[in-house]
Design a protein around this motif. Structure first.
Motif, PDB file in Angstrom:
ATOM      1  N   ILE A  91      39.954  57.252  32.294  1.00 53.12           N
ATOM      2  CA  ILE A  91      39.090  56.369  33.028  1.00 53.12           C
ATOM      3  C   ILE A  91      37.637  56.805  32.807  1.00 53.12           C
ATOM      4  O   ILE A  91      36.708  56.275  32.594  1.00 53.12           O
ATOM      5  CB  ILE A  91      39.843  55.691  34.100  1.00 53.12           C
ATOM      6  CG1 ILE A  91      38.162  54.243  34.363  1.00 53.12           C
ATOM      7  CG2 ILE A  91      38.684  57.064  35.242  1.00 53.12           C
ATOM      8  CD1 ILE A  91      38.497  53.878  36.429  1.00 53.12           C
ATOM      9  N   LYS A  97      34.802  53.114  27.414  1.00 56.66           N
ATOM     10  CA  LYS A  97      33.813  52.494  27.650  1.00 56.66           C
ATOM     11  C   LYS A  97      32.354  52.161  26.137  1.00 56.66           C
ATOM     12  O   LYS A  97      32.841  50.511  26.133  1.00 56.66           O
ATOM     13  CB  LYS A  97      31.824  53.068  28.849  1.00 56.66           C
ATOM     14  CG  LYS A  97      33.107  53.712  29.671  1.00 56.66           C
ATOM     15  CD  LYS A  97      31.511  53.509  30.333  1.00 56.66           C
ATOM     16  CE  LYS A  97      31.746  53.459  32.101  1.00 56.66           C
ATOM     17  NZ  LYS A  97      30.690  53.914  32.598  1.00 56.66           N
ATOM     18  N   ASP A 139      43.730  52.232  37.553  1.00 58.00           N
ATOM     19  CA  ASP A 139      42.251  52.682  37.115  1.00 58.00           C
ATOM     20  C   ASP A 139      42.365  51.854  35.797  1.00 58.00           C
ATOM     21  O   ASP A 139      41.095  51.746  35.571  1.00 58.00           O
ATOM     22  CB  ASP A 139      42.407  53.943  36.286  1.00 58.00           C
ATOM     23  CG  ASP A 139      42.382  55.880  37.548  1.00 58.00           C
ATOM     24  OD1 ASP A 139      41.766  55.059  39.077  1.00 58.00           O
ATOM     25  OD2 ASP A 139      42.695  56.938  37.478  1.00 58.00           O
ATOM     26  N   SER A 142      41.381  48.304  37.628  1.00 56.05           N
ATOM     27  CA  SER A 142      39.446  49.220  37.428  1.00 56.05           C
ATOM     28  C   SER A 142      38.504  48.566  36.089  1.00 56.05           C
ATOM     29  O   SER A 142      37.519  47.982  36.394  1.00 56.05           O
ATOM     30  CB  SER A 142      39.339  50.521  38.049  1.00 56.05           C
ATOM     31  OG  SER A 142      38.207  50.418  38.336  1.00 56.05           O
ATOM     32  N   SER A 143      39.179  49.666  35.143  1.00 58.18           N
ATOM     33  CA  SER A 143      38.361  49.027  33.990  1.00 58.18           C
ATOM     34  C   SER A 143      38.286  47.976  33.581  1.00 58.18           C
ATOM     35  O   SER A 143      37.091  47.925  32.828  1.00 58.18           O
ATOM     36  CB  SER A 143      39.149  50.673  33.177  1.00 58.18           C
ATOM     37  OG  SER A 143      40.066  50.568  32.624  1.00 58.18           O
ATOM     38  N   CYS A 144      39.602  47.763  33.587  1.00 58.94           N
ATOM     39  CA  CYS A 144      39.542  46.263  32.901  1.00 58.94           C
ATOM     40  C   CYS A 144      38.400  45.065  33.618  1.00 58.94           C
ATOM     41  O   CYS A 144      37.722  44.413  33.163  1.00 58.94           O
ATOM     42  CB  CYS A 144      40.538  45.448  33.297  1.00 58.94           C
ATOM     43  SG  CYS A 144      42.095  46.002  31.756  1.00 58.94           S
ATOM     44  N   MET A 145      38.442  45.373  34.749  1.00 52.95           N
ATOM     45  CA  MET A 145      37.588  44.718  35.768  1.00 52.95           C
ATOM     46  C   MET A 145      36.206  44.704  35.386  1.00 52.95           C
ATOM     47  O   MET A 145      35.014  44.519  36.169  1.00 52.95           O
ATOM     48  CB  MET A 145      37.509  44.876  36.928  1.00 52.95           C
ATOM     49  CG  MET A 145      38.782  43.593  36.992  1.00 52.95           C
ATOM     50  SD  MET A 145      39.685  43.613  38.696  1.00 52.95           S
ATOM     51  CE  MET A 145      39.926  44.837  39.728  1.00 52.95           C
ATOM     52  N   GLU A 146      35.073  45.924  34.917  1.00 50.52           N
ATOM     53  CA  GLU A 146      33.702  46.945  34.564  1.00 50.52           C
ATOM     54  C   GLU A 146      33.392  46.399  33.603  1.00 50.52           C
ATOM     55  O   GLU A 146      33.540  46.982  32.239  1.00 50.52           O
ATOM     56  CB  GLU A 146      34.515  48.469  34.577  1.00 50.52           C
ATOM     57  CG  GLU A 146      34.203  48.743  35.761  1.00 50.52           C
ATOM     58  CD  GLU A 146      33.539  48.857  36.744  1.00 50.52           C
ATOM     59  OE1 GLU A 146      31.950  48.238  36.931  1.00 50.52           O
ATOM     60  OE2 GLU A 146      34.289  49.177  38.241  1.00 50.52           O
ATOM     61  N   ASN A 147      32.889  45.250  33.811  1.00 52.49           N
ATOM     62  CA  ASN A 147      32.537  44.227  32.493  1.00 52.49           C
ATOM     63  C   ASN A 147      32.618  44.290  31.101  1.00 52.49           C
ATOM     64  O   ASN A 147      31.850  45.036  29.953  1.00 52.49           O
ATOM     65  CB  ASN A 147      31.158  45.348  32.105  1.00 52.49           C
ATOM     66  CG  ASN A 147      30.004  44.972  33.416  1.00 52.49           C
ATOM     67  OD1 ASN A 147      29.614  44.430  33.842  1.00 52.49           O
ATOM     68  ND2 ASN A 147      29.478  46.442  34.185  1.00 52.49           N
ATOM     69  N   VAL A 200      40.194  49.406  44.410  1.00 52.93           N
ATOM     70  CA  VAL A 200      40.251  48.027  43.180  1.00 52.93           C
ATOM     71  C   VAL A 200      40.998  47.196  43.625  1.00 52.93           C
ATOM     72  O   VAL A 200      40.573  46.284  43.113  1.00 52.93           O
ATOM     73  CB  VAL A 200      41.252  49.049  42.605  1.00 52.93           C
ATOM     74  CG1 VAL A 200      42.292  47.985  41.526  1.00 52.93           C
ATOM     75  CG2 VAL A 200      41.094  49.940  41.820  1.00 52.93           C
ATOM     76  N   MET A 203      37.880  45.378  44.831  1.00 54.69           N
ATOM     77  CA  MET A 203      37.142  44.947  43.795  1.00 54.69           C
ATOM     78  C   MET A 203      37.863  43.842  43.406  1.00 54.69           C
ATOM     79  O   MET A 203      37.361  42.799  42.850  1.00 54.69           O
ATOM     80  CB  MET A 203      37.096  46.272  42.776  1.00 54.69           C
ATOM     81  CG  MET A 203      36.334  46.007  41.121  1.00 54.69           C
ATOM     82  SD  MET A 203      36.588  46.684  39.694  1.00 54.69           S
ATOM     83  CE  MET A 203      35.927  48.280  40.444  1.00 54.69           C
ATOM     84  N   LYS A 207      35.278  40.494  41.976  1.00 53.05           N
ATOM     85  CA  LYS A 207      35.269  40.047  41.452  1.00 53.05           C
ATOM     86  C   LYS A 207      36.670  39.117  39.813  1.00 53.05           C
ATOM     87  O   LYS A 207      35.628  38.129  39.179  1.00 53.05           O
ATOM     88  CB  LYS A 207      35.447  40.929  39.885  1.00 53.05           C
ATOM     89  CG  LYS A 207      34.236  42.172  40.521  1.00 53.05           C
ATOM     90  CD  LYS A 207      34.032  43.267  39.141  1.00 53.05           C
ATOM     91  CE  LYS A 207      33.108  44.135  39.320  1.00 53.05           C
ATOM     92  NZ  LYS A 207      32.908  45.215  38.528  1.00 53.05           N
TER      93      LYS A 207
END
Length: 297
Positions: A91, A97, A139, A142-147, A200, A203, A207
């Motif tokens: 992550i 990213k 993680d 989490s990253s899947c839900m970040e834009n 998470v 989140m 989201k």
């Protein structure tokens, strides 16, 4: 005057498993112009910074294929490998990213195939039974839900599985933490994993559209049951003095958000809080303080 040296950003090179590497070698064309060739060259580099340039070439290459109206087996396999690459990256790795940003611009023609690949790969991640791999999976959720459009769609597709995984991981990490009572090094890591798991969960309810106003009429559904189980876990954390205060306060926030999502009309929420914390009536001041702290998070 002291000049501070700029901290260098570490970009760990992305890699693929042996099977995916062999697939790329098989699919790469002689002219080295297709997506498999691009990915093969990229994964053979040992410098993460150099790989960024190749990652940014993925979508332009697919845009050319889109003009031909083609989503051949080679592209399908490459999209599947890209999903595996994304989930394998830490992550904290900037490449994660960069890859997400590139795939957000994926031509619509390839979205269905890409979503299927990401959903399938994420499902495999959720199936892990290795407690010390849970943090990596958390993680990734989490990253899947970040834009990240493909990521959030995959999480939505696997919502029941994601909720169950979070429930299972929080329970097992808590049990493992108790086993290592007194071992501060191990407990510090486990407590941190626990905190991230709760964050998470928060989140997720913020989201994921399907959880923001879940219908209480489907109380027999696995989604509803998992949310109830998570709510119960967070409530227990509130009164567990063996846990860090940050875990307790974040659990308070989780309780509030889960209740807001699960129960309607809102006018009934105060009564629900009263019954939910009836087991904690001996220490109302602590609960109120934690809830107040949660609202300020």
């Amino acid at each position: 005057m002291v000049v501070k040296k700029k901290k260098e950003i570490q970009v760990t090179a992305l890699t693929v498993c042996h099977q995916d590497l062999e697939t790329l070698r098989t699919l790469a064309d002689v002219e080295r112009e297709n997506l498999a060739s691009l990915l093969l060259h990229c994964v053979q580099l040992t410098d993460g910074v150099s790989q960024i340039r190749y990652v940014k070439q993925i979508v332009p290459l697919l845009e050319k294929a889109d003009k031909n109206g083609m989503c051949d087996p080679t592209i399908r396999s490459c999209l599947d490998i890209l999903a595996g690459i994304y989930l394998s990256l830490s992550i904290k790795n900037p490449l994660k990213k960069v890859l997400a940003s590139s795939l957000n611009c994926l031509p619509e023609f390839f979205l269905t195939e890409a979503i299927q690949s990401f959903t399938s790969r994420l499902q495999k991640e959720l199936n892990t039974t290795d407690l010390y791999s849970y943090r990596k999976v958390i993680d990734n959720i989490s990253s899947c839900m970040e834009n990240f459009k493909l990521g959030i769609t995959s999480v939505n597709n696997l919502l029941e599985n994601v909720l169950y995984f979070l429930q299972k991981s929080l329970i097992e990490i808590t049990e493992e933490n108790r086993k290592f009572a007194g071992n501060h090094i191990v407990q510090t890591q486990l407590m941190n994993d626990l905190l991230v798991g709760i964050r998470v969960s928060v989140m997720l309810v913020q989201k994921v559209q399907g959880l923001q106003r879940i219908n209480s009429n489907i109380s027999s559904s696995p989604t509803w049951q998992s949310m109830c189980e998570l709510l119960s876990i967070f409530t227990k954390f509130l009164s567990d003095d063996d846990l860090l205060r940050t875990i307790q306060s974040t659990s308070g926030l989780a309780v509030i958000l889960f209740i807001k999502a699960m129960f309607h009309p809102p006018e009934k929420i105060p009564d629900l809080f009263a019954s939910l914390f009836c087991g904690l009536h001996e220490r109302p001041g602590v609960v109120c303080a934690l809830l107040q702290e949660s609202l300020l998070c």
